[in-house]
Design an enzyme around this catalytic site. Sequence first.
Site, PDB file in Angstrom:
ATOM      1  N   GLY A 195      34.989  46.327  45.760  1.00 27.28           N
ATOM      2  CA  GLY A 195      36.117  45.691  46.432  1.00 27.28           C
ATOM      3  C   GLY A 195      37.432  46.090  45.815  1.00 27.28           C
ATOM      4  O   GLY A 195      37.485  46.674  44.723  1.00 27.28           O
ATOM      5  N   PRO A 197      41.138  45.686  43.976  1.00 25.58           N
ATOM      6  CA  PRO A 197      41.512  44.883  42.795  1.00 25.58           C
ATOM      7  C   PRO A 197      41.996  43.496  43.205  1.00 25.58           C
ATOM      8  O   PRO A 197      42.734  43.334  44.173  1.00 25.58           O
ATOM      9  CB  PRO A 197      42.653  45.712  42.180  1.00 25.58           C
ATOM     10  CG  PRO A 197      42.441  47.102  42.667  1.00 25.58           C
ATOM     11  CD  PRO A 197      41.849  46.973  44.027  1.00 25.58           C
ATOM     12  N   THR A 199      40.109  40.917  44.231  1.00 24.72           N
ATOM     13  CA  THR A 199      39.337  40.212  45.254  1.00 24.72           C
ATOM     14  C   THR A 199      38.299  39.255  44.670  1.00 24.72           C
ATOM     15  O   THR A 199      37.695  38.492  45.422  1.00 24.72           O
ATOM     16  CB  THR A 199      38.636  41.218  46.179  1.00 24.72           C
ATOM     17  OG1 THR A 199      37.907  42.172  45.398  1.00 24.72           O
ATOM     18  CG2 THR A 199      39.652  41.960  47.030  1.00 24.72           C
ATOM     19  N   THR A 202      34.869  40.103  39.275  1.00 18.57           N
ATOM     20  CA  THR A 202      34.527  39.559  37.958  1.00 18.57           C
ATOM     21  C   THR A 202      34.305  38.056  38.033  1.00 18.57           C
ATOM     22  O   THR A 202      33.437  37.508  37.340  1.00 18.57           O
ATOM     23  CB  THR A 202      35.632  39.886  36.952  1.00 18.57           C
ATOM     24  OG1 THR A 202      35.870  41.302  36.948  1.00 18.57           O
ATOM     25  CG2 THR A 202      35.244  39.459  35.558  1.00 18.57           C
ATOM     26  N   GLU A 418      70.135  45.641  58.625  1.00 14.72           N
ATOM     27  CA  GLU A 418      69.014  44.705  58.783  1.00 14.72           C
ATOM     28  C   GLU A 418      69.005  44.078  60.172  1.00 14.72           C
ATOM     29  O   GLU A 418      67.938  43.751  60.706  1.00 14.72           O
ATOM     30  CB  GLU A 418      69.076  43.619  57.707  1.00 14.72           C
ATOM     31  CG  GLU A 418      69.004  44.132  56.281  1.00 14.72           C
ATOM     32  CD  GLU A 418      67.738  44.923  56.015  1.00 14.72           C
ATOM     33  OE1 GLU A 418      66.714  44.661  56.677  1.00 14.72           O
ATOM     34  OE2 GLU A 418      67.777  45.812  55.151  1.00 14.72           O
TER      35      GLU A 418
END
Length: 637
Positions: A195, A197, A199, A202, A418
């Site tokens: 997956g 980083p 998610t 660990t 913008e």
Amino acid sequence: MNSNVKSVIFWAVIICVVALIFVVVRKGNNKADAQVTFSDFMKQVEDNRIKSVQITGTDVRGIYREDGSGLKTVIPANYPALFDVLQKKGVNTEVKETGSNGILSLVFQMAPFILLLGFWIFMMRQMQSGGNKALSFGKSRARLHSSQQKKVTFKDVAGVEEAKEELQEIIEFLREPQKFQKLGGRIPKGVLLVGSPGTGKTLLARAIAGEANVPFFSISGSDFVEMFVGVGASRVRDLFEQGKKNAPCIIFIDEIDAVGRHRGAGLGGGHDEREQTLNQLLVEMDGFESNEGVILVAATNRPDVLDPALLRPGRFDRRVVVGRPDVKGREQILKVHTKKIPLSDDVELSVIARGCPGFAGADLANLVNEAALIAARQNRKVVSMVDFEVAKDKVMMGVERRSMFITEEEKRHTAYHEAGHALVGALLPDSDPVHKVSIIPRGMALGVTMYLPTQDRNDINVLQCEAQIATAMAGRVADETFLGLKTAGASNDIERATDLARRMVCEWGMSKLGPLSFGKKDEQIFLGREIAQHRDYSEATAISIDGEVRGMVQQGYETATKLITENREAVIRIAEALLEREILDGNEVRMLIAGESLPAARPNSNNKSNNSDGQTQPVLRSENGIRPNPNPNPSPA
């Protein structure tokens, strides 16, 4: 108790060494006593030259009256008249027992040998023990998690229900293996968590350790690699030996790509230390000897660089994908992270979850933490919805740079830039809705127009791509239309539009060239990323590709020009409102386009600044399409 005994022995050895050094130094500082015969000693006593005498058994040490130097001699075993002679001559006499001095002398004589023996035993024990001790290079550094430690269970994991079900089945294998073995099934040998980083790979492994009532060893992939040759393979052997002794058990290797990269790549050749470690890992997982009851769980965010032999069934039988959560998963994750945070009544986690598409579990945890810190800085006892909105803007758009000095002219440029983005984004039906427009400098940008989709997107079509290109080019069109000049603020917009158009042509087959892929990527697995792209097409095709890319960007430019020209007054209203309020939300932008008047501005400390210029929200290509970048790092607009 064992560690206490070791500590006592260690300090005892240290004390003996210090005492030995003290005795040696003291002896070295003393003057050497002269050795004389017993007859000469008696003659010197008769001549009244001896001041004092110390008698220990048959050893005699004396001191001369003249210069205070010393002498030593040995007296016969039976000489009772010596003491009378010394008393008669007025010699100060001291008699010591032989027992204590003899033992002390024996101890000092044996001390070097005792120290050498103790040092040898110490070094041998260190070579046989693991951990971070000296000379334990070949021992595994895996940590065994005990049942007394604070546990993380599956209740603490949310948003990845399919992965939880897969791993709960692994735990059932360990608890009741007979349930599956009676039908001929076998316990999986390995589970690979894959997956992006953040998610929760660990965290899932920690939940397995908390749920399973079996020993759990954890180690990082980088812990196998050392500067000494053969250490990695030795640590792998030791790790699985520990696992066999504690079977059934679970071994977790985090970031396994550190040792599991494709063999034959890079600079090391066949004797690369990493390759030897990988070979040993392959043998231990499924080699000549079986490892029944030892389940290997590994996590990585780079499954593409792993060796094929490592991924085959029999080694990693299951590959569990831990993806980014959907809107329901994000809401569940927010509930987990806000469990111990006091929330006000106006906080709606479902609304926050809908406003954070693309966020992973780590991003949501960071969002909750930022909101709590913002509330704490303002001395509030609860976290309100406003704190979450401010935290979301900070995470998604960057920190406000209110100290940055911006001239009125630059501020005006930014407002119209913008406003062009906001108008085109609001009018195009296939564009993501405008969420917020700001001319307050944030991060590396002088202004930001932020878009949020109404629902999670797993794919993207050609109309949505064309809408994104037109929206990106709207800032440049507004600069030229209202300011009469081109500015560097559109650099990031042009870069994104060109990159998206090239991917439409070369990767997604969305051009007149047909459903073809152009440009094969050259990935160097040893380096871990693609560093080159082969041209697998002719020069004529390259010219056609450039023409298609140019045509798509030009079409977006013309679309933006048409919309801005037809809605010129709306752009002016949005720009003037930005100059007054500095921040507009999506509803306010739509009201201005419709010609409605805005309600009175709410008092907000975030709406006072002198800032400017901008760009649109950057987007990233994920595995299934384009998603908003939750952590943008835009260049100055």
